[in-house]
Write a protein that holds these residues in place. Structure first.
Motif, mmCIF file in Angstrom:
data_model
loop_
_atom_site.group_PDB
_atom_site.id
_atom_site.type_symbol
_atom_site.label_atom_id
_atom_site.label_comp_id
_atom_site.label_asym_id
_atom_site.label_seq_id
_atom_site.Cartn_x
_atom_site.Cartn_y
_atom_site.Cartn_z
ATOM 1 N N LEU A 106 0.829 -1.198 0.000
ATOM 2 C CA LEU A 106 0.000 0.000 0.000
ATOM 3 C C LEU A 106 0.865 1.250 0.000
ATOM 4 O O LEU A 106 0.552 2.234 -0.662
ATOM 5 C CB LEU A 106 -0.917 -0.003 1.228
ATOM 6 N N ALA A 109 1.806 2.299 -3.337
ATOM 7 C CA ALA A 109 0.712 2.660 -4.237
ATOM 8 C C ALA A 109 0.683 4.176 -4.395
ATOM 9 O O ALA A 109 1.723 4.838 -4.366
ATOM 10 C CB ALA A 109 -0.605 2.118 -3.695
ATOM 11 N N SER A 110 -0.490 4.749 -4.541
ATOM 12 C CA SER A 110 -0.573 6.192 -4.728
ATOM 13 C C SER A 110 -0.124 6.897 -3.454
ATOM 14 O O SER A 110 -0.290 6.380 -2.348
ATOM 15 C CB SER A 110 -2.008 6.603 -5.078
ATOM 16 N N ARG A 112 -1.392 9.486 -2.107
ATOM 17 C CA ARG A 112 -2.581 9.798 -1.301
ATOM 18 C C ARG A 112 -2.984 8.603 -0.453
ATOM 19 O O ARG A 112 -3.208 8.727 0.764
ATOM 20 C CB ARG A 112 -3.713 10.223 -2.225
ATOM 21 N N ASP A 113 -3.078 7.419 -1.041
ATOM 22 C CA ASP A 113 -3.500 6.234 -0.289
ATOM 23 C C ASP A 113 -2.469 5.854 0.768
ATOM 24 O O ASP A 113 -2.822 5.382 1.857
ATOM 25 C CB ASP A 113 -3.733 5.052 -1.231
ATOM 26 N N VAL A 116 -2.932 8.149 3.723
ATOM 27 C CA VAL A 116 -4.120 7.740 4.480
ATOM 28 C C VAL A 116 -3.788 6.534 5.362
ATOM 29 O O VAL A 116 -4.175 6.469 6.531
ATOM 30 C CB VAL A 116 -5.294 7.413 3.536
ATOM 31 N N ALA A 117 -3.031 5.572 4.809
ATOM 32 C CA ALA A 117 -2.644 4.391 5.589
ATOM 33 C C ALA A 117 -1.793 4.774 6.788
ATOM 34 O O ALA A 117 -1.947 4.214 7.883
ATOM 35 C CB ALA A 117 -1.897 3.393 4.696
ATOM 36 N N GLU A 120 -4.099 6.230 9.363
ATOM 37 C CA GLU A 120 -4.925 5.164 9.938
ATOM 38 C C GLU A 120 -4.147 4.398 10.993
ATOM 39 O O GLU A 120 -4.700 3.974 12.020
ATOM 40 C CB GLU A 120 -5.397 4.206 8.844
ATOM 41 N N THR A 210 -13.491 7.601 8.283
ATOM 42 C CA THR A 210 -13.122 8.478 7.167
ATOM 43 C C THR A 210 -12.216 9.625 7.611
ATOM 44 O O THR A 210 -11.816 10.446 6.781
ATOM 45 C CB THR A 210 -14.381 9.078 6.505
ATOM 46 N N ALA A 213 -8.727 9.895 5.765
ATOM 47 C CA ALA A 213 -8.866 10.325 4.372
ATOM 48 C C ALA A 213 -9.235 11.799 4.294
ATOM 49 O O ALA A 213 -8.746 12.530 3.420
ATOM 50 C CB ALA A 213 -9.913 9.467 3.666
ATOM 51 N N ASP A 217 -6.874 14.390 2.277
ATOM 52 C CA ASP A 217 -7.412 15.070 1.096
ATOM 53 C C ASP A 217 -7.410 16.584 1.283
ATOM 54 O O ASP A 217 -7.112 17.338 0.346
ATOM 55 C CB ASP A 217 -8.834 14.574 0.813
#
Length: 232
Positions: A106, A109-110, A112-113, A116-117, A120, A210, A213, A217
């Motif tokens: 993850l 990956a992007s 942004r993601d 977020v991880a 989290e 959420t 995220a 964002d």
């Protein structure tokens, strides 16, 4: 489950002895083996003993190998075969109690993601501390042992900070994040809102799945490269 000390939360989520929060056996099973084969039952008993002693009110700095061995029902030699001293034992306990790190796939990956991880991870760690008194106790007392704090920072926190630097550098290289801000400051901007809720506002709500995220964002909108001004 946890991340201990202020920076630890920046960065800290079946068959368990009494006093060991859920999730410890999985972490224990994943821990790398050192030297001779180990008895998982003995290790779990020792980890459980450390947590029970903390819950009984023993300060982290005053825990002793003798007291831990007595609480665990093992000999001191059983502990020393696995850990060379109390600091290494406590460091191992801290790492076993940590929430699982984000999946490396993850993080690749992007941007942004991956961000977020990372948030989290902090959110779950804070929820775990709120649920288990022993985790909160360790968090509050970590700084009372400077050498343990230094080792935890060196072995756990600094690698997390370096991963954040690399992630943000990738965002800059890909044109997703402005490149005129120091990477460490960028990292602090990303994790700051979550740390505020977990450290400065211990009663702030963290249950919203959420939340991470939303923070990322919102930040990425402000950190996006600005278009060049039209020539006059």
């Amino acid at each position: 489950m946890t991340r201990t000390g202020e920076e630890a939360v920046a960065g800290v989520a079946a068959g368990v002895p009494a006093g060991v929060p859920a999730g410890v056996p999985d972490a224990a099973a994943a821990a790398p083996r050192r030297g001779r084969p180990r008895s998982e039952a003995a290790e779990q008993a020792i980890v459980g003993a450390v947590l029970r002693l903390l819950e009984q009110g023993y300060p982290l700095a005053l825990l002793s190998i003798e007291g831990i061995a007595g609480e665990a029902g093992v000999g001191k030699a059983t502990i020393y075969r696995r850990w060379p001293n109390k600091e290494e034992l406590l460091l191992d306990v801290l790492q076993r109690l940590d929430e699982p790190e984000p999946d490396p796939a993850l993080l690749s990956a992007s941007v942004r993601d991956a961000l977020v991880a990372a948030l989290e991870f902090l959110r779950r760690a804070a929820l775990a501390r709120r649920s288990h008194s022993s985790l909160a106790l360790i968090s509050n007392e970590l700084r009372s042992m400077p050498e343990l704090y230094r080792r935890y920072h060196e072995k756990v926190i600094e690698p997390r900070r370096e991963r954040m630097r690399q992630l943000l550098a990738r965002g800059v290289a890909q044109g997703e994040i402005r490149g005129d801000i120091d990477l460490d400051l960028l990292g602090e901007l990303v994790i700051g809102p979550m740390l505020s809720r977990t450290l400065l506002r211990p009663g702030a709500p963290l249950e919203d799945p959420t939340l991470s995220a939303t923070i990322v964002d919102t930040l990425l909108q402000g950190l996006a490269p600005q278009p060049s001004a039209d020539p006059v």
